[in-house]
Design an enzyme around this catalytic site. Structure first.
Site, PDB file in Angstrom:
ATOM      1  N   ASP A 220      -2.351 -17.749 -34.952  1.00 43.00           N
ATOM      2  CA  ASP A 220      -2.008 -18.760 -33.941  1.00 43.00           C
ATOM      3  C   ASP A 220      -0.865 -19.677 -34.381  1.00 43.00           C
ATOM      4  OD1 ASP A 220      -3.546 -18.121 -31.765  1.00 43.00           O
ATOM      5  OD2 ASP A 220      -5.245 -19.380 -32.353  1.00 43.00           O
ATOM      6  N   LYS A 223       1.313 -21.708 -31.957  1.00 43.99           N
ATOM      7  CA  LYS A 223       0.842 -22.870 -31.201  1.00 43.99           C
ATOM      8  C   LYS A 223       1.549 -24.151 -31.613  1.00 43.99           C
ATOM      9  CE  LYS A 223      -3.751 -21.329 -29.771  1.00 43.99           C
ATOM     10  NZ  LYS A 223      -5.207 -21.575 -29.862  1.00 43.99           N
ATOM     11  N   HIS A 248       2.786 -18.618 -27.149  1.00 53.30           N
ATOM     12  CA  HIS A 248       2.549 -18.858 -28.579  1.00 53.30           C
ATOM     13  C   HIS A 248       2.556 -17.558 -29.375  1.00 53.30           C
ATOM     14  CE1 HIS A 248      -1.710 -17.711 -27.859  1.00 53.30           C
ATOM     15  NE2 HIS A 248      -1.780 -17.538 -29.172  1.00 53.30           N
ATOM     16  N   HIS A 278      -2.261 -10.293 -30.958  1.00 52.48           N
ATOM     17  CA  HIS A 278      -3.711 -10.515 -30.997  1.00 52.48           C
ATOM     18  C   HIS A 278      -4.292 -10.871 -29.632  1.00 52.48           C
ATOM     19  CE1 HIS A 278      -2.247 -14.672 -31.401  1.00 52.48           C
ATOM     20  NE2 HIS A 278      -3.458 -15.097 -31.057  1.00 52.48           N
ATOM     21  N   ASP A 307     -11.124 -13.555 -32.917  1.00 50.04           N
ATOM     22  CA  ASP A 307     -10.680 -14.804 -32.288  1.00 50.04           C
ATOM     23  C   ASP A 307     -11.551 -15.128 -31.074  1.00 50.04           C
ATOM     24  OD1 ASP A 307      -8.979 -17.023 -32.098  1.00 50.04           O
ATOM     25  OD2 ASP A 307      -7.635 -15.993 -30.709  1.00 50.04           O
TER      26      ASP A 307
END
Length: 364
Positions: A220, A223, A248, A278, A307
């Protein structure tokens, strides 16, 4: 006298003379005593025992051929089996210098064959030259080992530093996202378990799995480019906000690509792929590239499920944590996206162990 030692000379090197004839030992002792500490053995068995007891303490061996209990060639054979002839020079000093004896001795790995009666200055020079060569090689080998050890230590420090930087960056993003940093650690553990303990990791080495687990904590990273108003919005995102949130994945991959130090890291290819993919889904309805089925790497698939599992199991700014049964039902029925059936089978097989991560957190 089967074995003897004289007081050490100024030179710490030790020469072992193995000969059943005391007179021959005395001649060689007298010749080499000014340069070496002398040890003697009266037959091959005693000589072999002295060598095997501490091979590093002996600089060279002068070995007769014809001896009781164990002859010189038998001693050579044992030393060869023990792989000692590469670091310990052995000289045959014998009256049995027949062609077949010399051929067998050289085949076994003897350094030189010197015929009796010896010519003092010749045998002294031949032995000393070889001993000096072996000692120089040993010093060089020790230096190389020290240098290699230092290089390995520095490499480990660099690897640990790189890992620390990745963890710090990932944790910083988690704090910005209202999380404590535990999310990325759980993703790491879940990813590693799914690849190590199920058939999903078949054909992937342990070292590669470690790299993938490390790369997973960067999933991530993109982000960091998402505005706080969207990232920490307590309610449902508007379609426009959701489109921004989806970026992101691309921004994360681009960010990783622009860090020169990271590109040299073995985890980089996995980190890039995971950051970008992902949120892809098995049915092709994910983003950003709409990959479908096996177009998605197994590690991106694993991190995707990890996730989702973690997001459903934990409280987020926009939702409460779901109970375990609800989480498993939502994943099983595809309410959070369609996953590879083999991935789901592997996940449900180890989920009772994964759930302990959350029980531990509750206790803390």
């Amino acid at each position: 006298m089967e074995e003897s030692s004289r007081p050490k000379t100024t030179d710490h090197r030790t020469l072992l003379i193995v000969d059943d004839d005391e007179f021959n030992r005395a001649i060689l002792d007298n010749l080499f005593a000014p340069y070496y500490t002398i040890r003697e053995a009266a037959n091959g068995r005693l000589g072999l025992e002295a060598i095997l007891a501490d091979p590093d303490a002996i600089s060279a061996v002068l070995l007769d051929v014809v001896m009781p209990e164990m002859d010189g060639l038998q001693v050579l054979q044992r030393l060869k089996e023990e792989d000692l002839l590469q670091k310990l020079p052995v000289f045959l000093i014998t009256a049995e210098a027949r062609d077949e004896v010399m051929r067998e001795a050289y085949r076994l790995g003897v350094m030189d064959v010197i015929s009796k009666p010896v010519v003092p200055y010749v045998v002294l020079r031949r032995v000393q030259s070889v001993v000096e060569l072996f000692e120089a090689r040993r010093r060089l080998s020790n230096t190389v080992e020290i240098q290699q050890s230092e290089l390995m230590r520095r490499a480990r420090q660099i690897a640990e530093l790189n890992m620390g930087m990745l963890e710090a960056l990932s944790t910083a993003i988690e704090f910005r996202d209202g999380e404590s940093g535990e999310h990325v650690r759980r993703i790491h553990h879940i990813t590693k378990m799914l690849l190590s303990d199920t058939r999903l990791g078949r054909g992937i080495s342990d070292a590669e799995i470690e790299l993938i687990a490390t790369a997973s904590i960067m999933h991530d990273v993109g982000k960091i480019a998402i505005p706080d108003a969207i990232l920490n919005k307590p309610g449902k995102l508007t379609p426009e906000e959701y489109e921004i949130m989806k970026t992101h994945t691309i921004r994360g991959a681009e960010m990783l690509e622009r860090i020169p130090q990271l590109r040299d890291n073995e985890a980089y290819p996995y980190a890039y792929d995971i950051a970008r993919h992902h949120h892809e889904r098995w049915d092709g309805r994910g983003y950003p590239d709409g990959l479908k089925g096996e177009e998605i790497s197994v590690w991106a698939q694993v991190v995707s499920l990890a996730d989702v599992y973690d997001a459903l199991s934990c409280k987020r700014v926009y939702k409460k944590a779901f109970d375990r049964e609800t989480v498993l039902e939502m994943i099983r029925t595809g309410q959070c996206g369609v996953f590879n059936p083999d991935l789901l089978e592997a996940f449900f097989a180890v989920e009772p162990r994964l759930h302990r991560l959350y029980e531990t957190n509750k206790e803390e």
